[in-house]
Design an enzyme around this catalytic site. Structure first.
Site, mmCIF file in Angstrom:
data_model
loop_
_atom_site.group_PDB
_atom_site.id
_atom_site.type_symbol
_atom_site.label_atom_id
_atom_site.label_comp_id
_atom_site.label_asym_id
_atom_site.label_seq_id
_atom_site.Cartn_x
_atom_site.Cartn_y
_atom_site.Cartn_z
ATOM 1 N N ASP A 7 0.913 -1.152 0.072
ATOM 2 C CA ASP A 7 -0.082 -0.242 -0.044
ATOM 3 C C ASP A 7 0.910 1.235 0.002
ATOM 4 O O ASP A 7 2.229 1.112 0.063
ATOM 5 C CB ASP A 7 -1.241 -0.004 1.330
ATOM 6 C CG ASP A 7 -1.718 1.207 1.469
ATOM 7 O OD1 ASP A 7 -2.400 1.389 0.361
ATOM 8 O OD2 ASP A 7 -1.774 1.961 2.488
ATOM 9 N N SER A 8 0.366 2.384 -0.155
ATOM 10 C CA SER A 8 1.181 3.795 -0.150
ATOM 11 C C SER A 8 1.425 3.968 1.333
ATOM 12 O O SER A 8 2.022 4.983 1.488
ATOM 13 C CB SER A 8 0.308 4.659 -0.848
ATOM 14 O OG SER A 8 -0.865 5.026 -0.254
ATOM 15 N N TYR A 39 -1.462 7.137 -3.797
ATOM 16 C CA TYR A 39 -1.875 6.526 -5.203
ATOM 17 C C TYR A 39 -3.233 7.254 -5.602
ATOM 18 O O TYR A 39 -3.389 7.108 -6.949
ATOM 19 C CB TYR A 39 -2.311 5.162 -4.803
ATOM 20 C CG TYR A 39 -0.991 4.227 -4.596
ATOM 21 C CD1 TYR A 39 0.245 4.767 -4.619
ATOM 22 C CD2 TYR A 39 -1.105 3.081 -4.343
ATOM 23 C CE1 TYR A 39 1.278 3.907 -4.535
ATOM 24 C CE2 TYR A 39 -0.225 2.171 -3.944
ATOM 25 C CZ TYR A 39 1.317 2.605 -4.098
ATOM 26 O OH TYR A 39 2.359 1.706 -3.747
ATOM 27 N N GLY A 40 -3.823 7.819 -4.850
ATOM 28 C CA GLY A 40 -5.235 8.364 -5.226
ATOM 29 C C GLY A 40 -5.126 9.381 -6.229
ATOM 30 O O GLY A 40 -6.354 9.806 -7.090
ATOM 31 N N CYS A 70 -4.922 -1.832 -0.844
ATOM 32 C CA CYS A 70 -5.048 -0.558 -1.215
ATOM 33 C C CYS A 70 -6.255 -0.620 -2.199
ATOM 34 O O CYS A 70 -6.093 -1.372 -3.345
ATOM 35 C CB CYS A 70 -3.945 -0.023 -1.826
ATOM 36 S SG CYS A 70 -4.152 1.561 -2.809
ATOM 37 N N THR A 72 -7.487 1.658 -3.843
ATOM 38 C CA THR A 72 -7.099 2.605 -5.341
ATOM 39 C C THR A 72 -6.232 1.573 -6.258
ATOM 40 O O THR A 72 -6.746 1.781 -7.289
ATOM 41 C CB THR A 72 -6.219 3.814 -4.852
ATOM 42 O OG1 THR A 72 -6.897 4.551 -3.861
ATOM 43 C CG2 THR A 72 -5.813 4.675 -6.022
ATOM 44 N N CYS A 174 -11.114 2.752 1.368
ATOM 45 C CA CYS A 174 -9.701 3.305 1.562
ATOM 46 C C CYS A 174 -8.988 2.508 2.642
ATOM 47 O O CYS A 174 -9.709 3.020 3.592
ATOM 48 C CB CYS A 174 -9.395 4.640 1.082
ATOM 49 S SG CYS A 174 -7.527 5.224 1.514
ATOM 50 N N THR A 175 -7.922 1.906 2.690
ATOM 51 C CA THR A 175 -7.620 1.128 3.733
ATOM 52 C C THR A 175 -7.148 2.226 4.686
ATOM 53 O O THR A 175 -6.974 1.844 6.064
ATOM 54 C CB THR A 175 -6.393 0.115 3.373
ATOM 55 O OG1 THR A 175 -5.503 0.748 2.679
ATOM 56 C CG2 THR A 175 -7.109 -1.088 2.797
ATOM 57 N N HIS A 176 -6.757 3.405 4.335
ATOM 58 C CA HIS A 176 -6.260 4.275 5.301
ATOM 59 C C HIS A 176 -7.369 4.441 6.303
ATOM 60 O O HIS A 176 -7.063 5.173 7.518
ATOM 61 C CB HIS A 176 -5.685 5.548 4.684
ATOM 62 C CG HIS A 176 -4.369 5.751 3.965
ATOM 63 N ND1 HIS A 176 -4.006 4.645 3.129
ATOM 64 C CD2 HIS A 176 -3.474 6.488 4.287
ATOM 65 C CE1 HIS A 176 -2.893 5.100 2.769
ATOM 66 N NE2 HIS A 176 -2.666 6.100 3.351
#
Ligand code: DGL
Length: 230
Positions: A7-8, A39-40, A70, A72, A174-176
């Site tokens: 992921d980012s 990434y978005g 992720c 995205t 979004c996993t964030h």
């Protein structure tokens, strides 16, 4: 079995936390691609290049099974050159929301995910409201979470979630956003949201449970592309 996750940033850590609670037997390599975050805001071809590069890198590191942690990045899954052992989390998350909802579903996600309409396309049985929340990614990567929230973040999410009025289910697409799930649940409840579906938690379900202890390696990818084990 060695599991690769990428992921980012914070989203991958969120999924990793759930994964670790679920199965401590697998070795895990986590590629935290902060050097190329977010990434978005990337265009299709850029993101496809990043995803294929990350998958190849994780395979070189020994990952036999890879979770794209992720949503995205999952929007460009069709362009993944070698899909063997690669698990995207977006469709499973969409399916869970569809199972829970009895009315409309709202999804908050990055600019790229909303522009792709990937969740709306994955959900056929319900109306889907897509809400772009890209600024939250930087805020969460900057250290905010349910335990440490600024009033401006609460205000921002409250305003964004006005679009979810009339929905009974909210997807954290979004996993964030798993980092502020408590806030989303609290604000969502004020609007009548009954279910909050967390893509990081659902993504971790892709990892089979197992008994026994295992080691987890954290790999941080720096801007120059050098990978450091920390
Ligand atoms: N965590 C990622 C997701 O699930 C994206 C964050 C970013 O924009 O880098 O969509």
């Amino acid at each position: 079995m060695t599991l690769g996750i990428f992921d980012s940033g914070e989203g991958g850590k969120n999924l990793l936390r759930f994964a670790r609670a679920r199965n401590r037997a697998d070795d895990v390599i986590f590629l935290c691609d902060r050097g190329r975050a977010p990434y978005g805001t990337k265009r299709d071809f850029e993101l496809s290049g990043i995803v294929n590069e990350n998958l190849a890198w994780l395979r070189r590191m020994g990952a036999q099974r890879i979770i794209i942690a992720c949503c995205t990045a999952c929007t460009v899954f069709d362009s993944v050159e070698d899909k063997r052992g690669v698990y995207p989390i977006l469709s499973r998350t969409a399916r869970r929301a569809e199972e829970l909802s009895k009315s409309k579903i709202a999804v908050i996600a990055t600019g790229r995910t909303v522009a792709s309409h990937a969740f709306a396309r994955a959900i056929s049985e319900r109306e889907v409201v897509e809400i772009e929340a890209q600024p939250l990614v930087g805020i969460i990567d900057g250290g905010e979470s349910d335990g440490a929230l600024s009033p401006s973040t609460e205000k921002m999410l409250r305003e964004l979630l006005q679009g979810a009025r009339g929905c009974d289910t909210l997807i954290l697409g979004c996993t964030h956003f798993s980092s502020i799930k408590g806030l989303a649940e609290r604000l969502g409840a004020e609007l009548g949201i009954r279910h909050v579906v967390d893509s990081a938690q659902i993504g971790a379900e892709l990892i089979p449970t197992a008994s026994g202890e295992g080691g987890i390696d954290y790999v941080f990818k720096t801007k120059g592309g050098n990978a450091l084990r920390i």
